[in-house]
Scaffold this active site. Structure first.
Site, short mmCIF file in Angstrom:
data_model
loop_
_atom_site.label_atom_id
_atom_site.label_comp_id
_atom_site.label_asym_id
_atom_site.label_seq_id
_atom_site.Cartn_x
_atom_site.Cartn_y
_atom_site.Cartn_z
CB SER A 238 -0.94 -0.05 1.21
OG SER A 238 -1.93 0.93 1.13
CG ASP A 337 -6.79 -1.98 -4.02
OD1 ASP A 337 -7.32 -1.09 -3.33
OD2 ASP A 337 -5.64 -2.39 -3.82
CG HIS A 369 -5.70 -1.90 -0.36
ND1 HIS A 369 -4.99 -1.30 -1.38
CD2 HIS A 369 -5.09 -1.53 0.79
CE1 HIS A 369 -4.01 -0.58 -0.87
NE2 HIS A 369 -4.03 -0.72 0.44
#
Length: 398
Positions: A238, A337, A369
Site C-alpha cells: 500500500s 481494490d 486491498h
C-alpha cells in the site's frame, strides 16, 4: 391429546429448522455479497477483505443454509425455506468467486492451489526465525526502529529484504505482516521490517528519506547480520509499496535525500503490493470515495493538491522516475481494490515496458486491498512462489 402434542412438536421443528436455515443463509449472504459489490463504508470494506480471503467458509455456511432449507421445505415450511434457499445458493456462488478467478492466474504462473493449505495452516508453519529490534536512526528526536528476522540456517553473505509497511502514510507500524517476514527468513533472506516518520504531515520527503536511511543502515551493518550489501530488495504494501518504489527508483535524486548518512541507497529489486504509482492520476481517480477519502489522504501527505503542490506530486510519483536504470520490479494488485485502483499498476507496468525494465505484473481479479493478509488464502498461495522466484532471480543469485 398425544397427537396434538406430536403435531405441535412437528410445527416447532419445522419452524425452527426454517429459521435456522434462514439465519445461516442470510449470514453467509450478507457477508459474501461484499466480495462482488463495492462497499459503501470503510467498515464494510474491511468485511469485504475478510469475506474475500476466507470465502470458502462462507460458501460452506451458505450450502448448509441451502441444505437445511430443503429439509425445512420438505417438512412443510414454505416462505422462510424458499428465502433461505435463495440466499444460501447466492452466497455459495459469491463465495466461489475468489477461487474461480484465482485458478487461471495460478495456472498462468505454474502454481498449484492447495485446499489443505487454505484450511488454516494444516501445512508446516514458517520456521521460527530469530528476531531482534534495533534503532537505525534518530531523526528530529524520534527513534526509528526496525525488526530483524534472521534465517535459521547459517550462511555468509545472504540476500536481504527491507519491508516497508502501509497505512496511508499516517498509520501502521513495522512487522504488521509477521508471517510473511518469518516466511521470507525461512527462505534464506535476512528481513528488516522498518518504521518511518508518519507525522507531522506532509511527510512525503521525510518518509522516503527514512526508507533510504534504512537502506544505508542495512548496508553499513551488513557484516553484522551476514548480509551481502549488493543483494538487497525493497518490499512494500500500500503506502509502503509507494515508498518502496519511490526509494528504489530515486537513489541519486537530490530532491529526495536520505535522512541519515547513506552514500549508497541503491537496491537490486523492488516489490510493490497494491501501492500507488501515479499520484496525480490517483488524486483525480479515487478507487472508492465511500471507503476512503483518497484525495484528502494525498493532500495531507503531499501538502496540497496537484495544482497547489504540483512539484510534490511530480517528485513523489514513482512512475515519473522510471528509466533504463530502474531496478527489476514486481507488482501485485487486486482487481477489486477499493483503496488503490489497479490502474496504478497498469500505468506503471506500461512505463516499465516502455523503458525496457525487467518487471512482472500480476493481477488477482477477485482481490481486495490487503489480499495477502490471509497468509494461506488463494492470492497468497500464488504470491509466495511468484515472489520467491522473483527474489531468487534478481537478488538471491549473483
Amino acid at each position: 391429546m398425544y397427537n396434538l402434542r406430536i403435531a405441535a412438536r412437528s410445527r416447532m421443528l419445522r419452524t425452527g429448522l426454517g429459521i435456522f436455515a434462514l439465519v445461516c443463509s442470510a449470514t453467509a449472504f450478507l457477508l459474501s455479497v461484499w466480495i462482488v459489490v463495492p462497499a459503501p463504508t470503510y467498515r464494510l470494506w474491511q468485511v469485504a477483505v475478510g469475506a474475500s480471503e476466507w470465502s470458502l467458509w462462507l460458501g460452506v455456511l451458505g450450502l448448509a443454509g441451502a441444505g437445511l432449507s430443503v429439509a425445512a421445505f420438505a417438512r412443510g415450511s414454505r416462505g422462510p425455506a424458499l428465502v433461505a434457499f435463495g440466499l444460501g445458493l447466492s452466497a455459495t456462488v459469491f463465495a466461489a468467486v475468489p477461487l474461480t478467478q484465482t485458478r487461471p492466474v495460478a495456472r498462468a504462473h505454474n502454481v498449484r492451489l492447495s485446499l489443505r493449505q487454505y484450511l488454516g495452516g494444516l501445512r508446516a508453519q514458517p520456521a521460527a526465525a530469530s528476531s531482534q529490534t534495533a534503532t537505525f536512526a534518530t531523526v528530529e528526536g524520534q527513534s526509528l526502529l526496525l525488526d530483524v528476522f534472521l534465517p535459521t540456517a547459517q550462511a555468509a553473505a545472504r540476500p536481504a529484504v527491507i519491508v516497508v509497511h502501509g497505512g496511508s502514510w499516517s498509520g501502521g507500524d513495522k512487522t504488521d505482516f509477521p508471517q510473511w517476514d518469518r516466511w521470507l527468513a525461512d527462505q534464506g533472506f535476512v528481513v528488516f521490517d522498518i518504521q518511518y516518520r508518519l507525522a507531522p504531515q506532509p511527510n512525503w520527503r521525510s518518509a522516503t528519506a527514512d526508507v533510504k536511511c534504512a537502506i544505508g543502515w542495512v548496508k553499513r551493518n551488513a557484516a553484522q547480520f551476514g548480509v551481502d550489501a549488493g543483494r538487497i530488495a525493497l518490499l512494500g504494501r500500500s503506502a509502503g509499496g509507494h515508498l518502496a518504489l519511490l526509494a528504489a527508483y530515486t537513489p541519486r535524486e537530490p530532491a529526495l535525500p536520505p535522512s541519515c548518512e547513506a552514500p549508497d541507497t541503491g537496491v537490486q529489486a523492488v516489490v510493490s503490493l497494491y501501492g500507488p504509482a501515479d499520484l496525480v492520476w490517483g488524486y483525480y481517480n479515487p478507487a472508492n470515495p465511500d471507503v476512503i477519502d483518497g484525495p484528502g489522504t494525498l493532500r495531507r501527505f503531499l501538502g496540497g493538491d496537484p495544482r497547489t503542490a504540483a512539484e510534490a506530486f511530480a517528485i513523489a510519483s514513482p512512475i515519473n522516475h522510471v528509466n533504463a536504470d530502474t531496478p527489476p520490479t514486481l507488482l501485485l494488485h487486486g482487481g477489486r481494490d477499493q483503496l488503490v485502483g489497479q490502474r496504478h499498476a497498469e500505468l506503471l507496468s506500461e512505463r516499465l515496458q516502455t523503458a525496457d525494465v525487467p518487471h512482472q505484473t500480476i493481477f488477482f481479479p477477485y482481490a481486495q486491498h490487503g489480499f495477502d493478509y490471509n497468509f494461506y488464502g488463494w492470492g497468497s498461495q500464488v504470491t509466495k512462489p511468484v515472489l520467491l522466484r522473483f527474489l531468487r532471480q534478481h537478488v538471491a543469485q549473483r
